[in-house]
Every structure is written in structure tokens, then in C-alpha cells.
Write a protein that holds these residues in place. Structure first.
Motif, short mmCIF file in Angstrom:
data_model
loop_
_atom_site.label_atom_id
_atom_site.label_comp_id
_atom_site.label_asym_id
_atom_site.label_seq_id
_atom_site.Cartn_x
_atom_site.Cartn_y
_atom_site.Cartn_z
N ARG A 4 38.89 38.81 41.79
CA ARG A 4 39.12 37.48 41.22
C ARG A 4 40.55 37.00 41.44
NH1 ARG A 4 37.67 33.71 40.68
NH2 ARG A 4 37.85 32.99 38.52
N VAL A 5 41.54 37.89 41.36
CA VAL A 5 42.92 37.50 41.62
C VAL A 5 43.07 37.03 43.07
CG1 VAL A 5 45.30 38.33 41.81
CG2 VAL A 5 43.91 38.97 39.83
N VAL A 6 42.48 37.76 43.99
CA VAL A 6 42.53 37.37 45.41
C VAL A 6 41.82 36.03 45.61
CG1 VAL A 6 41.74 37.98 47.72
CG2 VAL A 6 42.72 39.74 46.25
N GLU A 7 40.69 35.86 44.95
CA GLU A 7 39.94 34.61 45.08
C GLU A 7 40.74 33.42 44.55
OE1 GLU A 7 35.65 32.68 43.62
OE2 GLU A 7 36.22 34.71 43.02
N VAL A 8 41.37 33.59 43.39
CA VAL A 8 42.16 32.51 42.80
C VAL A 8 43.35 32.17 43.68
CG1 VAL A 8 43.78 32.05 40.91
CG2 VAL A 8 41.46 32.78 40.40
N ALA A 9 44.04 33.17 44.19
CA ALA A 9 45.18 32.92 45.10
C ALA A 9 44.72 32.14 46.33
CB ALA A 9 45.83 34.23 45.50
N GLY A 10 43.54 32.47 46.82
CA GLY A 10 43.00 31.76 47.98
C GLY A 10 42.68 30.32 47.67
N LYS A 11 42.14 30.05 46.47
CA LYS A 11 41.81 28.68 46.10
C LYS A 11 43.07 27.83 45.94
CE LYS A 11 37.34 29.54 43.88
NZ LYS A 11 36.58 29.52 42.59
#
Length: 252
Positions: free
Chosen positions: A240-247
Motif C-alpha cells: 500500500r505504501v508503494v501504491e500510494v507513492a505511485g499515485k
């Protein structure tokens, strides 16, 4: 001390940026002109120049202006009024709501981590990471993440200037060769894990936020007590942290 010659146009342009130190997050051309006692045409010329150079950003919906991300790249700390924080905050809040842990958004300034946003969760434990606070890069999740994705020349210069790497937790990296290996691993994985490096009992997952050109401008992290984030949940948190950083990167 004599101030010497003052360039009026430069002083006026800086005065425009300083207007955002107040509670205003967006201002119109007319508001800026009135507050600085400028003609509207003079104000527009200065604003248009600042917008063209990236120091201001225009909202296409109402043509009002806010501070631009260029200020972050130059090391200026643009806090709650910055484009980066405003765009990132909804996603950071999602992480806090999901995991009840503390979430940070941080940038590098003068070889240190500077926190530009922090949202505490219900499970939050004390950390010296308030907005505006500075911390070393080598022992923090966001710091290692920012170091890992810097241009090599800048990264090496910062590491040489760090001085003794004080042991902060049981797993703190304390020599440059080990740090270089860790940073290489971060670039391969795409995220950073801090396992009691900053402080005993504290773990952190961090991921890079990229600008349109691909350079890393910030890092997002989720931190909490090691006992409160079991290993079986760590993969979910990391994803989720990686996903949020990507968004956030996509928005930039």
C-alpha cells in the motif's frame, strides 16, 4: 549593514511568494495586486513570469494561483500550502485510516530529511518527526529512500559529509559500504524498510515519489511499533505504501 542596490522587480516577485506565508493557499491576480499596491498589469506580468518558471501554479478551474513545486526542488520548504502536500494528503490519510499508524511525507534538504507532512494514527508512538523537523538520512526509511534514488554524484557527496554514523537503534547502519549496499537493494526492490534503525522498537516502510521527469522529489513512509505490525501484515503495508507513492507521482 548596507543593503546595497535593490532590484525592484525581483523584490516585488519575492513579495508575491511571501503573500502565501499567511493563511492564503490560492490568490487571484486582483488580490495580489491589491495586497501589494501594484497595478493589475504589473502584477500579472510578475505572476506570469513566476508561473512560467514553476514558482507559482495556476488552478485551471478559477485561474487563481498557488505556490509551485519548483520551490521544493530548490530546497525551499513549502509546507501545507505546497502542491505536493495538497496532492499527497488525501492518499496519506487513506494509509492512516487503513493501518492507524503514523504516515510521513519528506524531502531532502542540505543532506538531511525534512518532514513536510505528518499524520498521526491512533496507534502512533512518539517520534521526532514533526513538520519542519530534520533527521539524518542514513537511519530513517524516508532518508534511505531519498538517498537511494539520487544521482550518484550527489548521493556520494552527501554521504561523505554525514560524519560519524551514530547508532540510533539495534540495527542502525554505521558504515558507508553497508549503506551503499542497502541503497542498491532499495533501488532493486522499489521501496525501503527500516527495521529498528532509527529507534529501538520502531519499524518503517518508505517509497519514492517521482516528478514528471522521473527524478525523486519526496518519499512517503508509514511508521509504527514493531510489535504492532506483525510480519504477516508487513507485506500488505509495503504494497500500500508503494501504491500510494505511485499515485502521488502520477499526480505530479
Amino acid at each position: 549593514m548596507s543593503e546595497g542596490r535593490i532590484i525592484q522587480s525581483v523584490a516585488r516577485a519575492l513579495s508575491i511568494l511571501e503573500l502565501f506565508e499567511s493563511s492564503s493557499t490560492e490568490l487571484s491576480v486582483t488580490e495580489i495586486a491589491n495586497r501589494l499596491d501594484l497595478s493589475k498589469s504589473t502584477a500579472f506580468g510578475l505572476i506570469n513570469t513566476l508561473n512560467h518558471k514553476g514558482y507559482l501554479e495556476q488552478n485551471p478551474r478559477d485561474s487563481r494561483y498557488s505556490l509551485g513545486l519548483k520551490l521544493l526542488r530548490l530546497g525551499g520548504l513549502v509546507r501545507k500550502h505546497s502542491i505536493l502536500c495538497r496532492k499527497a494528503r488525501p492518499f496519506l490519510e487513506q494509509l492512516v485510516n487503513e493501518f492507524s499508524e503514523t504516515v510521513h511525507l519528506a524531502v531532502e534538504k542540505n543532506g538531511l530529511v525534512v518532514y513536510i507532512e505528518k499524520i498521526r494514527g491512533d496507534k502512533a508512538i512518539f517520534m521526532q518527526s514533526d513538520v519542519g523537523a530534520e533527521n539524518p538520512m542514513y537511519c530513517t526509511g524516508v532518508g534511505k529512500c531519498l538517498l537511494a534514488y539520487m544521482p550518484e554524484e550527489r548521493r556520494e557527496r552527501i554521504m561523505r559529509q554525514m560524519g560519524p554514523m551514530e547508532r540510533r537503534g539495534p540495527n542502525t547502519i554505521t558504515n558507508l559500504d553497508d549503506l551503499r549496499s542497502e541503497l542498491a537493494n532499495i533501488r532493486v526492490k522499489g521501496y525501503c524498510f527500516d527495521d529498528e534503525e532509527y529507534a529501538p522498537g520502531l519499524i518503517c516502510v518508505a517509497a519514492p515519489v517521482c516528478s514528471v521527469g522521473g527524478g525523486v522529489v519526496a518519499a512517503v513512509s508509514l511508521s509504527g511499533a514493531k510489535a504492532g505490525i506483525p510480519s504477516k501484515k508487513l507485506a500488505e503495508v509495503t504494497g500500500r505504501v508503494v501504491e500510494v507513492a505511485g499515485k502521488i507521482s502520477e499526480l505530479l
